[in-house]
Design a protein around this motif. Structure first.
Motif, PDB file in Angstrom:
ATOM      1  N   GLY A  88      -6.970   1.126 120.353  1.00  0.00           N
ATOM      2  CA  GLY A  88      -7.533   2.417 119.988  1.00  0.00           C
ATOM      3  C   GLY A  88      -6.426   3.367 119.625  1.00  0.00           C
ATOM      4  O   GLY A  88      -5.246   3.108 119.906  1.00  0.00           O
ATOM      5  N   PHE A  89      -6.790   4.492 119.023  1.00  0.00           N
ATOM      6  CA  PHE A  89      -5.760   5.411 118.565  1.00  0.00           C
ATOM      7  C   PHE A  89      -5.220   6.318 119.664  1.00  0.00           C
ATOM      8  O   PHE A  89      -4.444   7.226 119.396  1.00  0.00           O
ATOM      9  CB  PHE A  89      -6.258   6.220 117.385  1.00  0.00           C
ATOM     10  N   GLY A  90      -5.615   6.039 120.884  1.00  0.00           N
ATOM     11  CA  GLY A  90      -4.906   6.682 121.978  1.00  0.00           C
ATOM     12  C   GLY A  90      -3.480   6.159 122.064  1.00  0.00           C
ATOM     13  O   GLY A  90      -2.590   6.826 122.609  1.00  0.00           O
ATOM     14  N   ASN A  91      -3.285   4.996 121.478  1.00  0.00           N
ATOM     15  CA  ASN A  91      -1.954   4.393 121.436  1.00  0.00           C
ATOM     16  C   ASN A  91      -1.809   3.681 120.098  1.00  0.00           C
ATOM     17  O   ASN A  91      -2.263   2.558 119.938  1.00  0.00           O
ATOM     18  CB  ASN A  91      -1.763   3.417 122.594  1.00  0.00           C
ATOM     19  N   VAL A  92      -1.195   4.356 119.135  1.00  0.00           N
ATOM     20  CA  VAL A  92      -0.982   3.755 117.822  1.00  0.00           C
ATOM     21  C   VAL A  92       0.125   2.713 117.917  1.00  0.00           C
ATOM     22  O   VAL A  92       1.220   2.997 118.408  1.00  0.00           O
ATOM     23  CB  VAL A  92      -0.608   4.829 116.797  1.00  0.00           C
ATOM     24  N   ASP A  93      -0.182   1.527 117.457  1.00  0.00           N
ATOM     25  CA  ASP A  93       0.801   0.447 117.531  1.00  0.00           C
ATOM     26  C   ASP A  93       1.639   0.320 116.270  1.00  0.00           C
ATOM     27  O   ASP A  93       2.793  -0.123 116.332  1.00  0.00           O
ATOM     28  CB  ASP A  93       0.086  -0.886 117.785  1.00  0.00           C
ATOM     29  N   TYR A  94       1.041   0.677 115.137  1.00  0.00           N
ATOM     30  CA  TYR A  94       1.731   0.462 113.871  1.00  0.00           C
ATOM     31  C   TYR A  94       1.560   1.677 112.969  1.00  0.00           C
ATOM     32  O   TYR A  94       0.459   2.234 112.853  1.00  0.00           O
ATOM     33  CB  TYR A  94       1.160  -0.773 113.163  1.00  0.00           C
ATOM     34  N   TRP A  95       2.658   2.048 112.328  1.00  0.00           N
ATOM     35  CA  TRP A  95       2.643   3.156 111.381  1.00  0.00           C
ATOM     36  C   TRP A  95       3.131   2.691 110.023  1.00  0.00           C
ATOM     37  O   TRP A  95       4.058   1.880 109.929  1.00  0.00           O
ATOM     38  CB  TRP A  95       3.582   4.280 111.849  1.00  0.00           C
ATOM     39  N   GLY A  96       2.487   3.205 108.983  1.00  0.00           N
ATOM     40  CA  GLY A  96       3.003   3.004 107.654  1.00  0.00           C
ATOM     41  C   GLY A  96       3.950   4.133 107.305  1.00  0.00           C
ATOM     42  O   GLY A  96       4.090   5.114 108.045  1.00  0.00           O
ATOM     43  N   GLN A  97       4.601   4.011 106.171  1.00  0.00           N
ATOM     44  CA  GLN A  97       5.452   5.104 105.730  1.00  0.00           C
ATOM     45  C   GLN A  97       4.560   6.250 105.272  1.00  0.00           C
ATOM     46  O   GLN A  97       3.448   6.036 104.843  1.00  0.00           O
ATOM     47  CB  GLN A  97       6.387   4.652 104.594  1.00  0.00           C
ATOM     48  N   GLY A  98       4.972   7.432 105.397  1.00  0.00           N
ATOM     49  CA  GLY A  98       4.167   8.572 104.983  1.00  0.00           C
ATOM     50  C   GLY A  98       4.115   8.712 103.477  1.00  0.00           C
ATOM     51  O   GLY A  98       5.021   8.298 102.757  1.00  0.00           O
ATOM     52  N   THR A  99       3.035   9.298 103.034  1.00  0.00           N
ATOM     53  CA  THR A  99       2.903   9.612 101.621  1.00  0.00           C
ATOM     54  C   THR A  99       2.500  11.078 101.482  1.00  0.00           C
ATOM     55  O   THR A  99       1.598  11.547 102.166  1.00  0.00           O
ATOM     56  CB  THR A  99       1.889   8.677 100.928  1.00  0.00           C
ATOM     57  N   GLN A 100       3.178  11.784 100.614  1.00  0.00           N
ATOM     58  CA  GLN A 100       2.981  13.227 100.491  1.00  0.00           C
ATOM     59  C   GLN A 100       1.756  13.543  99.647  1.00  0.00           C
ATOM     60  O   GLN A 100       1.583  12.994  98.550  1.00  0.00           O
ATOM     61  CB  GLN A 100       4.211  13.877  99.864  1.00  0.00           C
ATOM     62  N   VAL A 101       0.941  14.418 100.168  1.00  0.00           N
ATOM     63  CA  VAL A 101      -0.189  14.980  99.420  1.00  0.00           C
ATOM     64  C   VAL A 101       0.033  16.485  99.351  1.00  0.00           C
ATOM     65  O   VAL A 101       0.157  17.153 100.389  1.00  0.00           O
ATOM     66  CB  VAL A 101      -1.530  14.665 100.097  1.00  0.00           C
ATOM     67  N   THR A 102       0.083  16.998  98.144  1.00  0.00           N
ATOM     68  CA  THR A 102       0.292  18.422  97.939  1.00  0.00           C
ATOM     69  C   THR A 102      -0.846  18.963  97.094  1.00  0.00           C
ATOM     70  O   THR A 102      -1.103  18.464  96.003  1.00  0.00           O
ATOM     71  CB  THR A 102       1.628  18.711  97.252  1.00  0.00           C
ATOM     72  N   VAL A 103      -1.511  19.983  97.628  1.00  0.00           N
ATOM     73  CA  VAL A 103      -2.630  20.605  96.928  1.00  0.00           C
ATOM     74  C   VAL A 103      -2.223  22.026  96.575  1.00  0.00           C
ATOM     75  O   VAL A 103      -1.970  22.848  97.467  1.00  0.00           O
ATOM     76  CB  VAL A 103      -3.904  20.602  97.780  1.00  0.00           C
ATOM     77  N   SER A 104      -2.186  22.310  95.297  1.00  0.00           N
ATOM     78  CA  SER A 104      -1.788  23.642  94.854  1.00  0.00           C
ATOM     79  C   SER A 104      -3.013  24.526  94.672  1.00  0.00           C
ATOM     80  O   SER A 104      -4.096  24.052  94.323  1.00  0.00           O
ATOM     81  CB  SER A 104      -1.020  23.555  93.537  1.00  0.00           C
ATOM     82  N   SER A 105      -2.815  25.798  94.922  1.00  0.00           N
ATOM     83  CA  SER A 105      -3.947  26.739  94.816  1.00  0.00           C
ATOM     84  C   SER A 105      -4.075  27.303  93.417  1.00  0.00           C
ATOM     85  O   SER A 105      -3.216  27.119  92.571  1.00  0.00           O
ATOM     86  CB  SER A 105      -3.762  27.867  95.824  1.00  0.00           C
TER      87      SER A 105
END
Length: 118
Positions: free
Chosen positions: A101-118
């Motif tokens: 369960g996500f109380g304990n994350v076992d594996y992470w991927g690399q982050g990907t940037q999301v940018t939302v402009s106004s």
């Protein structure tokens, strides 16, 4: 288990983006997959997740009705369709997986940037 995320980018408010994440390795151990995000100066938060065994899906209140998570168990992949994006959705998005369960994350991927402009 390795998680490879893709997608993200720059979009105007109201636009859409799609994130993808593929798992490889000992994927039979995965119980849940999903997406977290972390905005500058804020804690990492769980955005959406899907449990493989039951198909149960849950969303953070802030994205309900706008984001859709889906998964392909055969491909060990999870997707996040993001619609009606808002500037406050700007963050680094991380694919994640866990064996219990996500109380304990076992594996992470690399982050990907999301940018939302106004």
């Amino acid at each position: 288990v390795q998680l490879q995320a893709s997608g993200g980018g720059l979009v105007q408010a109201g636009g859409s983006l799609r994130l993808s994440c593929a798992a490889s390795g000992r994927t039979s151990s995965i119980y849940v997959m999903g997406w977290f995000r972390q905005a500058p100066g804020k804690e990492r938060e769980l955005v959406a997740h899907i449990r493989w065994s039951t198909g149960i899906i849950e969303y953070a209140d802030s994205v309900k009705g706008r984001f859709t998570i889906s998964g392909d168990n055969a491909k060990n992949a999870v997707y996040l369709e993001m619609n009606s994006l808002k500037p406050e959705d700007t963050a680094v998005y991380y694919c994640a997986a866990a064996r219990t369960g996500f109380g304990n994350v076992d594996y992470w991927g690399q982050g990907t940037q999301v940018t939302v402009s106004s």
